[in-house]
Design a protein around this motif. Structure first.
Motif, PDB file in Angstrom:
ATOM      1  N   ALA A  63      91.033 -17.786  39.406  1.00  0.00           N
ATOM      2  CA  ALA A  63      89.933 -17.143  40.146  1.00  0.00           C
ATOM      3  C   ALA A  63      88.599 -17.418  39.471  1.00  0.00           C
ATOM      4  CB  ALA A  63      90.191 -15.640  40.249  1.00  0.00           C
ATOM      5  N   LEU A 104      85.284 -19.559  40.897  1.00  0.00           N
ATOM      6  CA  LEU A 104      83.939 -18.995  41.032  1.00  0.00           C
ATOM      7  C   LEU A 104      82.913 -19.775  40.203  1.00  0.00           C
ATOM      8  CD1 LEU A 104      84.816 -15.181  41.025  1.00  0.00           C
ATOM      9  CD2 LEU A 104      84.338 -16.647  42.993  1.00  0.00           C
ATOM     10  N   SER A 127      81.364 -14.515  44.706  1.00  0.00           N
ATOM     11  CA  SER A 127      81.651 -13.533  43.663  1.00  0.00           C
ATOM     12  C   SER A 127      83.098 -13.054  43.685  1.00  0.00           C
ATOM     13  CB  SER A 127      80.696 -12.340  43.773  1.00  0.00           C
ATOM     14  OG  SER A 127      81.175 -11.403  44.680  1.00  0.00           O
ATOM     15  N   ARG A 128      83.866 -13.409  44.727  1.00  0.00           N
ATOM     16  CA  ARG A 128      85.250 -12.925  44.815  1.00  0.00           C
ATOM     17  C   ARG A 128      86.187 -14.014  45.312  1.00  0.00           C
ATOM     18  NH1 ARG A 128      86.250  -7.683  42.663  1.00  0.00           N
ATOM     19  NH2 ARG A 128      84.141  -6.890  42.391  1.00  0.00           N
ATOM     20  N   THR A 129      87.425 -13.974  44.826  1.00  0.00           N
ATOM     21  CA  THR A 129      88.461 -14.902  45.263  1.00  0.00           C
ATOM     22  C   THR A 129      89.586 -14.133  45.948  1.00  0.00           C
ATOM     23  OG1 THR A 129      87.985 -16.328  43.376  1.00  0.00           O
ATOM     24  CG2 THR A 129      90.075 -16.681  44.494  1.00  0.00           C
ATOM     25  N   PHE A 130      89.879 -14.514  47.189  1.00  0.00           N
ATOM     26  CA  PHE A 130      91.005 -13.943  47.930  1.00  0.00           C
ATOM     27  C   PHE A 130      92.039 -15.062  48.085  1.00  0.00           C
ATOM     28  CE2 PHE A 130      93.597 -12.194  51.177  1.00  0.00           C
ATOM     29  CZ  PHE A 130      93.313 -10.853  51.313  1.00  0.00           C
ATOM     30  N   LEU A 135      87.587 -15.562  58.757  1.00  0.00           N
ATOM     31  CA  LEU A 135      87.069 -15.041  60.023  1.00  0.00           C
ATOM     32  C   LEU A 135      86.985 -13.517  59.977  1.00  0.00           C
ATOM     33  CD1 LEU A 135      88.977 -17.360  62.543  1.00  0.00           C
ATOM     34  CD2 LEU A 135      86.516 -17.390  62.047  1.00  0.00           C
ATOM     35  N   LYS A 136      88.033 -12.889  59.442  1.00  0.00           N
ATOM     36  CA  LYS A 136      88.014 -11.427  59.330  1.00  0.00           C
ATOM     37  C   LYS A 136      86.856 -10.958  58.457  1.00  0.00           C
ATOM     38  CE  LYS A 136      92.953 -10.723  60.124  1.00  0.00           C
ATOM     39  NZ  LYS A 136      94.236 -10.196  59.602  1.00  0.00           N
ATOM     40  N   MET A 137      86.658 -11.668  57.352  1.00  0.00           N
ATOM     41  CA  MET A 137      85.550 -11.319  56.447  1.00  0.00           C
ATOM     42  C   MET A 137      84.207 -11.454  57.171  1.00  0.00           C
ATOM     43  SD  MET A 137      86.566 -13.290  52.925  1.00  0.00           S
ATOM     44  CE  MET A 137      87.909 -12.776  51.844  1.00  0.00           C
ATOM     45  N   ARG A 147      83.511  -8.789  59.883  1.00  0.00           N
ATOM     46  CA  ARG A 147      83.182  -7.482  59.310  1.00  0.00           C
ATOM     47  C   ARG A 147      81.731  -7.488  58.812  1.00  0.00           C
ATOM     48  NH1 ARG A 147      85.751  -3.311  56.384  1.00  0.00           N
ATOM     49  NH2 ARG A 147      87.552  -3.688  57.705  1.00  0.00           N
ATOM     50  N   ALA A 195      84.230 -15.550  48.649  1.00  0.00           N
ATOM     51  CA  ALA A 195      83.239 -14.788  49.409  1.00  0.00           C
ATOM     52  C   ALA A 195      82.114 -14.324  48.505  1.00  0.00           C
ATOM     53  CB  ALA A 195      83.898 -13.586  50.075  1.00  0.00           C
ATOM     54  N   VAL A 236      79.451 -10.033  51.340  1.00  0.00           N
ATOM     55  CA  VAL A 236      80.617 -10.018  52.237  1.00  0.00           C
ATOM     56  C   VAL A 236      81.644  -9.018  51.719  1.00  0.00           C
ATOM     57  CG1 VAL A 236      82.574 -11.389  53.076  1.00  0.00           C
ATOM     58  CG2 VAL A 236      80.269 -12.374  53.083  1.00  0.00           C
ATOM     59  N   PHE A 237      81.935  -9.122  50.417  1.00  0.00           N
ATOM     60  CA  PHE A 237      82.901  -8.208  49.786  1.00  0.00           C
ATOM     61  C   PHE A 237      82.482  -6.748  49.991  1.00  0.00           C
ATOM     62  CE2 PHE A 237      84.258  -5.833  45.933  1.00  0.00           C
ATOM     63  CZ  PHE A 237      85.629  -5.953  46.063  1.00  0.00           C
ATOM     64  N   PHE A 292      83.486  -4.366  52.853  1.00  0.00           N
ATOM     65  CA  PHE A 292      84.849  -3.813  52.930  1.00  0.00           C
ATOM     66  C   PHE A 292      85.050  -2.651  51.959  1.00  0.00           C
ATOM     67  CE2 PHE A 292      85.341  -7.923  54.865  1.00  0.00           C
ATOM     68  CZ  PHE A 292      86.348  -7.765  55.802  1.00  0.00           C
ATOM     69  N   LEU A 309      90.278  -4.787  53.419  1.00  0.00           N
ATOM     70  CA  LEU A 309      90.806  -5.917  54.177  1.00  0.00           C
ATOM     71  C   LEU A 309      92.331  -5.858  54.126  1.00  0.00           C
ATOM     72  CD1 LEU A 309      90.552  -8.514  55.757  1.00  0.00           C
ATOM     73  CD2 LEU A 309      90.022  -9.732  53.661  1.00  0.00           C
ATOM     74  N   VAL A 365      86.391 -10.242  39.678  1.00  0.00           N
ATOM     75  CA  VAL A 365      86.510 -11.527  40.406  1.00  0.00           C
ATOM     76  C   VAL A 365      87.569 -11.539  41.515  1.00  0.00           C
ATOM     77  CG1 VAL A 365      85.646 -12.873  38.464  1.00  0.00           C
ATOM     78  CG2 VAL A 365      88.115 -12.556  38.718  1.00  0.00           C
ATOM     79  N   TRP A 381      89.717 -10.407  44.793  1.00  0.00           N
ATOM     80  CA  TRP A 381      89.701  -9.609  46.012  1.00  0.00           C
ATOM     81  C   TRP A 381      91.174  -9.412  46.363  1.00  0.00           C
ATOM     82  CZ3 TRP A 381      85.769 -10.453  50.511  1.00  0.00           C
ATOM     83  CH2 TRP A 381      85.966  -9.475  51.490  1.00  0.00           C
TER      84      TRP A 381
END
Lengths: 569, 569
Positions: free
Chosen positions: A155, A159, A168-171, A184-186, A189, A409, A413-414, A417, A426, B66, B68
C-alpha cells in the motif's frame, strides 16, 4: 517422519550395496552388484519421462473436453491448434509440439498473457522464492481492521509511486473489473457528497433514489467484464443482449480524437463532431511522438475547440430523464487497449479531466492495462500531465505472477465515506482482499521495475523506459501497404491491418494466418480482430524487441503476397 | 555472481580469521581474534530484531493512514483495536500485541479469514512448496486456447468432484462475485436458447433486447459485491443508493422457511406467506438435524405446500412490464452465510429446484461459501439431493491460500454458446483466468481435504466430515438465555444473540464486547451484527472445536451478567 513422507508421495526408495571402504578396491565388483539398482533407477526415470510426454500429448484433447475458455468460440479451436505450454521462463513459453515431433520449442509471449506479464527470468525466480516464503509465513490472512507486512509495504509503495502527489488510500481487490466497480462506487459517493445529493438523501430519509448517476466515458474504451464495469462502456460487441442481458449503457459516451503513425508520420484522426470545427486547422500531423505529449499544445486552437465541445456536452442534459447527472469521468489514459489499441489524443484527455474538475465531477483513471510501465512510464499521470481522484491498477501490478488489484483514492474521496455508521462505509470487499502473496509480489515487482540496478531499461532517474522498438523498423512497418496504422509506446507495438467489411472489427479472423506464421517463428501472438500487437515486459531488451519487429516485418511481406494473390484470383 | 547477490540484497559479509589447522591448538587465541566479528554479528542480529519489532509497533498506526479496509467504517477503528498479524500457521494467527508487552500471541482464526481458510499447518507447508514451484515453472501463462498441467488437473478434479454427475465444463475466474456474474450470463443464454428468444433475436437481427430477464432468488441470500451479482439479491443494507447507485434488484425474491436450534431442539421457522397455509401442520420441530435433510420429507404435506406456492409464483407475471421472464434460479444451498448464517429448509430449496427444472429455468448453486467441506460435504448437492445446471466455487477452493474461482456448467449450458461466430461465444474473461498457482493450490487442496490419509476428519468413504462441534455443548449454548438461535453444520457454528431495535441487524455493534473478550481468549472472531460464529477448517480436530465452544460458552455467561446489570441499572 521421513518414511511417512516417502510413503505419502510414493517416493521410490532404492538401496545400493555398501560402498567398499578399502581404498585399493577398484569398485568393479560393487558396480556389478549395483547393476540392477541402477537399471531400476533408469527405468523409473524413463517411465516418469514417458508418462510426462504422454500427459503432454493427451492434454490438448483433454483440455478441449473440460475447459470453457474465456472469449473463445470452441468450435473454432480444433485440437491441433491448442497450445500446450510446458512452462514459462521470463518472457518465453516452452511449448510442447505434439505433431511436429519437435517436443519443446520456445515462443516469446508477445501478448504478455493478456497484458499481465513483466518479469524477466531473474525476477520470476525472485517472485517464486517470495511466493513460497509468503505462503508459508502468511497463507492468507483477512484484511479488514488488520495489518500485516506485505499489505502495508505494498500500500505504501503504491501511494509513493503511482499515487504520488494525489492519492492517500489503497483499496485492494482481485482484478481490474472489481477495481473499476469499486472506483465507480467511490466516485458516485464523492459526487453525491459534493452536490448535496447525500445531504438531501439523509434529510428526507429516502428509500428511493432521487437521481440517476451516469459516467462520462470515451467510445472504444473498455473497463472490464463485470456488469458494473460494462455499464461504463459504450455499446460494442461485448455489450449486446447476447452477452450482457442487463446492459443499458449508463453513460455519455464521447467519440475521441486519436493519433497514429502511417507512412512514418504521426497523424491526428478527428471524429465526426470535429470535422466542421477544424477545417481551419493548418496541420493534423506531428513532427514526433514527443510532440503529441508536449504541454505547449494546451495553448493551441485545438485545445480551445476540445474545451468548448466538452463544456457544451456537460452543460447539456445528457439523458432523457430530468434527474440524470454525470457522476464520474472514467478514461483509459492514452491507450484504448481492448478497444483495438487506439492511442487517444492526450491533449483531449487532459482537457476532459480539467473540464470535469471544473464541474466537480470525480475523475477515474483506469490504469489496469496501461499502468506500471506498460506505456513506458510508471503511471500515465506522467504522460497526461494531470492527476485523477481515483485510479485502478491490476495486471502488471504483481509483476504478472498472480491476480491482485488496487483502487487508489484521494483523501477527499475517502472522507466522503467516513462517519459514525458502518452503513456509511464502503460496503464492498472480496474474500482475498490484500492477500499476502499478491501484495508481496507487487512490492517486489514495483521496486524491481523502477530500479536501474535490476531493470536496465530505466532512464531519466527512474521515470522513463528507454525506447524499446527500433524507430527505423517501426517507420518501415508503418509504411507497409498491408498496414493501416501503427501505434507504439512503452512496451506496446500495435498495428491495424488494412481490411474492409467482415475482415475488419473484433469478430474478424483476418489476421489468423499471419498469427499462425509468426507462431512458427517463435512469436506467440493473439489478434484483436484485424489489429495485432507485440507486447514485451518493462525489462525486455531492445534487441529482443528488434528481432520481434524483424520477424513481423518479414511475415507482413508474405501476408501481402498472399493477399495480392487472392485479389488477382 | 555471488558478490552481486550480496550487493543487491545488502547481505552483510563478515570475515573470520582462518581457523588454525594444528589439532593441538586450543583455539583460545582464535576466539580472541574473532571477538569483534562475533560482536558485529550479534549487533546485526539485534538491530534486525529491533527494527522488526519497531516496524510491528508502528504498523497499526501506518495501516490506519494508508489502508482503505473493505466493509469497514474507519471512524470506528481506533489504532489500538487494529490487529497486527505477524504470521499464520494452519488455523492460527500469530498476533503482535504492542500495548500489553506480550509481543506474539496465538489466536485461532475463527472467522476463517472471511470463510476462505481450510489448511492445517502441514497443508500450508505443502501449499507453500507448491506455490514456489509453480511460480518458478509457470508464473502466469494465458489460458484461452492453451493448456498447462495445473489448469488441466484442477479442471478435471472439479468435474470429478463437486461437478460429478452433472457438470462437463470448468470456467475459471478470480473470485466469487465474478464466478456469479459468469453463471448469470450462462443461465440467461441457456434460458434464451430454450425459450426461443435467441432464435427470435437472430431471425429479426435485433439490436434492441426484446425481453427483460430476471432471477428467482431467496431473501437473505448474498451472491457477491459486483453490480451484476448484487442485482440477484433482495434489497438490503448492501444495496441502497448510498452503496450501489445503479442497483434495481432484478429478481423475484421469495422469503424462505428456515431451520435452527433453540433450547436443544431443531425448529422450523415459517415465513409470513406460509402462516395461513400451515396452521394444520402437526409439528414444526425435528428430532435431529439429520431428520431435516431426510428425503422422506419429499412426501410430506409441507412439500406439497411449498410446491404449490412456488408453482403459483412462477405462473404469475413477476414484473410490471409485459416482457419480463425469470431466466435463472440462484440459491446459496442450505446456508445463507453473509445474510446472517441462516439455515434454509433444504426441502424448500429442493422443491424450488425441481419446480424451476419443470419450467426449464436454469438452476445456479452459489457454493462460494458452502462448497468444499464448509458444510461437512464436498458439495451441497450431496445435502440437497439435487443438482444444478451451473455452480460457482471460490474461497476454500484453493485451500485458502490464493484467490481463484470456478463456474461449472452442464453440457447443455455450454452448447448454447457453441456456433460458428466468435460473437456467440461467452465474451467474458479475466486476465489471470486459470492462473497456474491458483490451479495448483486448488488441485492440492481438493485432494488433501477428501483423503482420509491427510484429513483425519473424513468418514463415509470420503463423502462426509465427522461431527466437529460437541453436540452436548451445542445444545447447552442453544439453551442459553442470551441466545436466540443456533445453527451448526460442517465447519460452521453460528448463533444469534437476543437483541432488539438498533442492537439487531447488520449495522449493530451489539456483539462487540463479547468479540473483544473472546479475542483475549485467543479466539479471533468477527460479528455479522448480532450474529456471531466460529468457523474451522475441514481438518481441524474436534477437540480444538470443543475448546472454542467452551470459551464461547464461558464468555456468554459473563455477557449475560453484563446485560442483566445494564437492565437493572
Amino acid at each position: 517422519m521421513l518414511f511417512s513422507f516417502f510413503f505419502l508421495y510414493r517416493v521410490p526408495v532404492l538401496v545400493l550395496p555398501p560402498i567398499p571402504t578399502d581404498a585399493s578396491n577398484d569398485l568393479m565388483e560393487w558396480f556389478d552388484e549395483s547393476h540392477d539398482v541402477f537399471n531400476s533407477l533408469k527405468d523409473i526415470m524413463l517411465s516418469a519421462y514417458s508418462e510426462r510426454i504422454c500427459r503432454l500429448n493427451e492434454s490438448a484433447k483433454r483440455a478441449g473436453e473440460v475447459f470453457w475458455w474465456p472469449f473463445t468460440q470452441h468450435n473454432l479451436v480444433p485440437e491441433e491448434t491448442v497450445t500446450v505450454i510446458d512452462s514459462r521462463c521470463g518472457e518465453n513459453f516452452s511449448v510442447h509440439k505434439v505433431r511436429d515431433n519437435e517436443f519443446i520449442t520456445q515462443q516469446f509471449d508477445a501478448c504478455a498473457s493478456w497484458w499481465t506479464q513483466g518479469p524477466d527470468a531473474i525476477l520470476q525466480t525472485e517472485l517464486a522464492r517470495d511466493m513460497g516464503y509468503t505462503a508459508a509465513r502468511f497463507g492468507h490472512v483477512m484484511f479488514p481492521e488488520n495489518v500485516y507486512e506485505p499489505a502495508l509495504e505494498c500500500a505504501e509503495l503504491l501511494l509513493q509511486g503511482v499515487g504520488k502527489g494525489w492519492a492517500s488510500r489503497t483499496f485492494f481487490s482481485d482484478n481490474g473489473s472489481t477495481a473499476i466497480e469499486i472506483a465507480l462506487k467511490m466516485a458516485f459517493r464523492k459526487f453525491s457528497s459534493d452536490h448535496g445529493i447525500l445531504l438531501d438523501f439523509f434529510k428526507n430519509n429516502r428509500a428511493e433514489k432521487s437521481v440517476e448517476l451516469k459516467v462520462l466515458a470515451l467510445k472504444g474504451s473498455y473497463h472490464g467484464d463485470t456488469l458494473g464495469a460494462m455499464e461504463a462502456q459504450a455499446p460494442s460487441p461485448y455489450t449486446g443482449f447476447l452477452q450482457q442481458p442487463w446492459y443499458v449503457g449508463r453513460g455519455l459516451f464521447l467519440d475521441p480524437p486519436t493519433v497514429f503513425m502511417c507512412n512514418s508520420i504521426w497523424n491526428l484522426s478527428l471524429p465526426e463532431w470535429l470535422h466542421a470545427e477544424t477545417v481551419e486547422l493548418d496541420n493534423t500531423t506531428f513532427s514526433s511522438r514527443d510532440d503529441i505529449f508536449n504541454k505547449h499544445r494546451d495553448k493551441s486552437d485545438l485545445a480551445g475547440i476540445y474545451s468548448s465541445y466538452i463544456s457544451h456536452k456537460l452543460s447539456q442534459n445528457p439523458g432523457l430523464k430530468g434527474f440524470d447527472h454525470i457522476g464520474a469521468l472514467i478514461i483509459e489514459p492514452v491507450i484504448h487497449a481492448a478497444g483495438g489499441m487506439h492511442m487517444v489524443d492526450p491533449l483531449f484527455q487532459r482537457v476532459l479531466v480539467n473540464e470535469c474538475r471544473n464541474h466537480k465531477i470525480p475523475v477515474i483513471f483506469d490504469e489496469v492495462c496501461c499502468g506500471f510501465w506498460r506505456l513506458g512510464v510508471e503511471t500515465t499521470t506522467n504522460l497526461l500531465g494531470c492527476v485523477p481522484d481515483i485510479a485502478c491498477f491490476a495486471k502488471l501490478l504483481t509483476g504478472g505472477v498472480i491476480p491482485l488489484a488496487a483502487t487508489l483514492a484521494s483523501k477527499d474521496v475517502f472522507d466522503s465515506f467516513v462517519g459514525d455508521s458502518k452503513l456509511k462505509a464502503l460496503l464492498h470487499g472480496h474474500s482475498y482482499s490484500a492477500h499476502a502473496m499478491g501484495c508481496a509480489a507487487a512490492a517486489k515487482a514495483i521496486k524491481w521495475f523502477k530500479d536501474p540496478q535490476t531493470n536496465p531499461n530505466i532512464i531519466s532517474e527512474g521515470r522513463l523506459l528507454k525506447e524499446l522498438w527500433d524507430p527505423e523498423l517501426v517507420q518501415k512497418i508503418s509504411s507497409h501497404s498491408a498496414v493501416r496504422r501503427v501505434v507504439t509506446l512503452g512496451t506496446i507495438f500495435a498495428l491495424e491491418l488494412e481490411a474492409e467489411g467482415s475482415n475488419a472489427g473484433y469478430g474478424s479472423l483476418y489476421a489468423s494466418s499471419l498469427i499462425q506464421k509468426l507462431r512458427q517463428d517463435g512469436v506467440y501472438m493473439r489478434p484483436l480482430g484485424n489489429v495485432i500487437y507485440l507486447m514485451c515486459g518493462p525489462c525486455t531488451s531492445p534487441e529482443v524487441c528488434r528481432q520481434l519487429l524483424i520477424k513481423l516485418h518479414r511475415r507482413l511481406r508474405d501476408f501481402n503476397k498472399v493477399e495480392e494473390k487472392l485479389v488477382s484470383c
